[in-house]
Write an enzyme that holds these catalytic residues in place. Structure first.
Site, PDB file in Angstrom:
ATOM      1  N   GLU A 193      72.122 -12.682   5.101  1.00 54.15           N
ATOM      2  CA  GLU A 193      72.420 -11.971   3.851  1.00 54.15           C
ATOM      3  C   GLU A 193      73.841 -11.420   3.808  1.00 54.15           C
ATOM      4  OE1 GLU A 193      70.558  -8.413   1.015  1.00 54.15           O
ATOM      5  OE2 GLU A 193      69.553  -8.979   2.870  1.00 54.15           O
ATOM      6  N   LYS A 216      65.887 -10.291  -1.648  1.00 53.00           N
ATOM      7  CA  LYS A 216      64.594  -9.610  -1.706  1.00 53.00           C
ATOM      8  C   LYS A 216      63.588 -10.618  -2.220  1.00 53.00           C
ATOM      9  CE  LYS A 216      63.868  -6.084  -0.649  1.00 53.00           C
ATOM     10  NZ  LYS A 216      63.688  -5.590   0.755  1.00 53.00           N
TER      11      LYS A 216
END
Length: 690
Positions: free
Chosen positions: A245, A261
């Site tokens: 990420e 997410k």
């Protein structure tokens, strides 16, 4: 121009092993600066633990509008390619949140690490894919120091530098699954009371460790190839991050954040993840939070969402990923940018401050580096990952934080299990395993998902090439047979037309999933498409997994049974299903063939495996070529004796398997090439015009 210190084909782990004894060793591998790996050592300055890291980063010259701030960066002494040069490299730990916001006291810290570790590197080694490993420096670097560091590198690379053994003990948790589920329930109480929209709750896994953390990092990197890998050597410890990420990337005044997410096992359909209300809600809430964070330091009206909740494959899982971009105000420094956005919103919740207060109250153990950020800031710009999928070391201990976002419709036990779904591929990659208690927790969850649920439907996966569905009649015939057997219903009358219409709109190669499930009025259907990656397909690796009785002759939409056996799954790593008697059944996404002295063997269609369409074509092709085909029992010991192993499905045709864990390894062989259906390799869809 100076010569490269090593050719480009020398791997970053090889460079790191050669320099393992150098003080201050760090590495940033993957999508950091122009895609080039960076390794550095012997920093010119180490920021003291009591110094303010945000102030140090604020002291960097303000970036210009055109791009990176070259006013303080020197051209590389060794390369005319994109310059990295050097800068601050290290981490900002989650504990720094307490310096930015008024938060309650954090939970206990069993093995404290410094709140931050930043060092100024005036020289780095950067891998240029064309020129090789180049020694670069910031402007004004001492030429004598450059020569000394070059001599150190030359000497280190001139000696053998093998990997060294290390050992992780059984991995336990600071809380049980039931305790984590109870914390999730308390977070849900806060959400339902309107106190907060989302809370990211974590648990800590830990074990004893013997050896050099560098070797664990190299093993994990070589197995996983994460997008934002990072290694930081600390006094008495280390940090080894395999993060997928991006937290922040600043180039000139442009800043990008890409929050992740929403998670589902890699065995599941990415389209189902993209359509999941719960997972999309997780992602969209954090997108709004990150828009707010960037808005605090960006020019009005410049913050925009470039991509929203797009499914992407990562190690063992699919994630939903979004991109949020802004244009920073002219007076905003890197320190101010980080101060406005730290810690990463994807690991806190929303609203951020209230979510962090709840995290502090509910988590058993304080976070250290985990959910902070690791990366660099300097003349070349700024890039920071989100410090997830990150092992932390101190003394003879190693630990790994794992967690997930809790929203209104989260299930507490599923959230507890998701932490292990995320952890197991990482542990497998570095040769670690769960302890007995976590093994029981995993098995109990698997038992609850013991068999596929027929009411969730069945599906077929077809290849679409330039708008045409390959073998459409065969796919619909198999779906019709499953629908008749399971539901005593015909396929919807419009299904064929809907499939043809969906395919006709596609350019390039795509995976088309056609799914049917019982509804209020007969069978409902859904057609979804995913673009296939361009380029040569890598061979597969298989990992044996026992599935009592197999999955049967239907292609179930309910993949929870395989999801419960989460491993290091990826597009090139699949479970190899075994029955309790040791019989080889099939792979998670394909049928299996083994070339033995008496012919080509494949498990029989005895009700335990899917009657694959590519399997049928390969069996026919072998028979036409007068090659003996034996459809019958196949065991792991047969694979061990095989000269070639390959798999078949509608997307890859006949495709080589180069390894089965614990059984053997094989080079790609001629049989798969001989019988693979003649079809073009996937071509990328053309970029949209305009």
């Amino acid at each position: 121009m100076h010569k490269a210190v090593a050719p480009p084909e020398v791997s970053a782990p090889s460079i790191m092993r050669a320099l393992r004894d150098q003080p201050g060793l760090v590495a940033l591998l993957g999508d950091w600066h122009d895609g080039g790996d960076v390794v550095a050592f012997r920093p010119a300055r180490l920021l003291a633990p009591d110094e303010d890291p945000f102030a140090a980063l604020a002291a960097l010259p303000v970036h210009d509008a055109a791009g990176d701030n070259r006013s303080s960066a020197s051209p590389s002494p060794d390369s005319r390619a994109a310059v990295f040069g050097g800068g601050w490299i290290g981490y900002l730990g989650y504990q720094l949140a307490g310096h930015l916001e008024a938060l309650p006291a954090f939970p206990p810290r069993p093995t404290p690490l410094p709140h931050h570790h930043l060092a100024w590197y005036d020289h780095v080694l950067r891998r240029d894919v064309r020129l090789g490993w180049m020694l670069e420096a910031v402007r004004g670097a001492d030429p004598e120091r450059t020569a000394r560091l070059r001599a150190v590198v030359d000497s280190a690379l001139g000696r053998p530098a093998p990997a060294q053994p290390y050992h992780c003990g059984p991995v336990g948790s600071d809380v049980s699954g039931a305790e984590h589920a109870a914390a999730v329930q308390r977070a849900l109480d806060h959400i339902r009371a309107g106190d907060v929209y989302q809370v990211n709750l974590c648990r800590r896994l830990g074990a004893t460790f013997a050896g050099d953390p560098l070797d664990l990092f190299c093993a994990g990197y070589e197995a996983l190839s994460p997008r934002f890998a990072a290694f930081v050597r600390l006094p008495g410890g280390a940090v080894a991050s395999f993060s997928p990420e991006l937290f922040l990337r600043r180039t000139g005044r442009s800043v990008l954040t890409s929050p992740i997410k929403g998670t589902a096992p890699l065995e599941t359909d990415p389209a189902a993840l993209a359509a999941s209300g719960k997972n999309r809600a997780e992602n969209i809430m954090i997108v709004d939070l990150m828009r707010n964070d960037l808005g605090r330091v960006s020019e009005p009206g410049t913050v925009a969402v470039d991509q929203l909740a797009a499914p992407q494959p990562h190690t063992g899982v699919h994630h939903l990923v979004s991109d949020v971009r802004g244009a920073l105000r002219a007076d905003v420094t890197d320190g101010r940018l980080l101060g406005a956005s730290f810690p990463p919103g994807s690991c806190t919740g929303a609203p951020k401050v209230r979510a962090m207060e709840i995290i502090t109250a509910l988590e058993r153990t304080a976070r250290e580096v985990y959910t902070g950020a690791i990366g660099y800031a300097g003349p070349a710009g700024l890039t920071m990952n989100v410090a997830i999928r990150t092992f932390e070391f101190a003394g003879d201990r190693v630990w790994l934080g794992v967690g997930g976002g809790v929203v209104a419709d989260s299930d507490p036990m599923d959230e507890a299990h998701e932490t292990l779904v995320k952890a197991r591929p990482l542990l497998a990659a570095v040769g670690a395993r769960l302890d007995e208690a976590l093994g029981v927790e995993w098995a109990e969850h698997a038992a609850r998902a013991a068999r596929p649920e027929p009411t969730m439907g069945v599906f077929s996966t077809a290849l679409v090439d330039q708008g045409v569905v390959q073998c459409l009649d065969d796919h619909l015939a198999r779906l019709a047979a499953s629908a008749a057997t399971l539901y005593r219903l015909p396929l919807p009358a419009s299904l064929r037309a809907d499939v043809v219409q969906a395919a006709a709109a596609l350019s390039g190669a795509h995976r088309l999933r056609v799914e049917v499930a019982p509804g209020a009025e007969g069978l409902a259907h859904r057609v979804t498409a995913t673009a296939l990656p361009a380029g040569r397909r890598a061979p597969w690796r298989l990992v044996p997994v026992t599935v009592p009785g197999g999955l049967g002759a239907h292609k179930w939409a309910d993949r929870r049974l395989l999801a419960a056996e989460s491993g290091p799954w990826s597009p090139t790593c699949d479970p190899l299903l075994l029955d309790t008697d040791g019989a080889v059944l099939e792979a998670g996404r394909a049928n299996v063939f083994a070339v033995l002295p008496d012919g080509v063997h494949t498990p029989a269609l005895d009700g335990r495996i899917l009657p694959g369409l590519a399997r049928a074509r390969v069996v026919a092709a072998l028979a036409a070529a007068r090659i003996p085909v034996i459809e019958g029992p196949l065991r792991l010991e047969d694979l061990h004796r095989a000269s070639e192993v390959f798999v078949t499905n509608a997307l890859v045709g006949a495709h080589p398997v180069v390894a089965v864990d614990g059984v053997g390894a094989w080079p790609p062989g001629p049989m798969a090439r001989l019988v693979s259906p003649r079809r073009p390799a996937p071509r990328p869809a053309p970029a949209p015009s305009g």
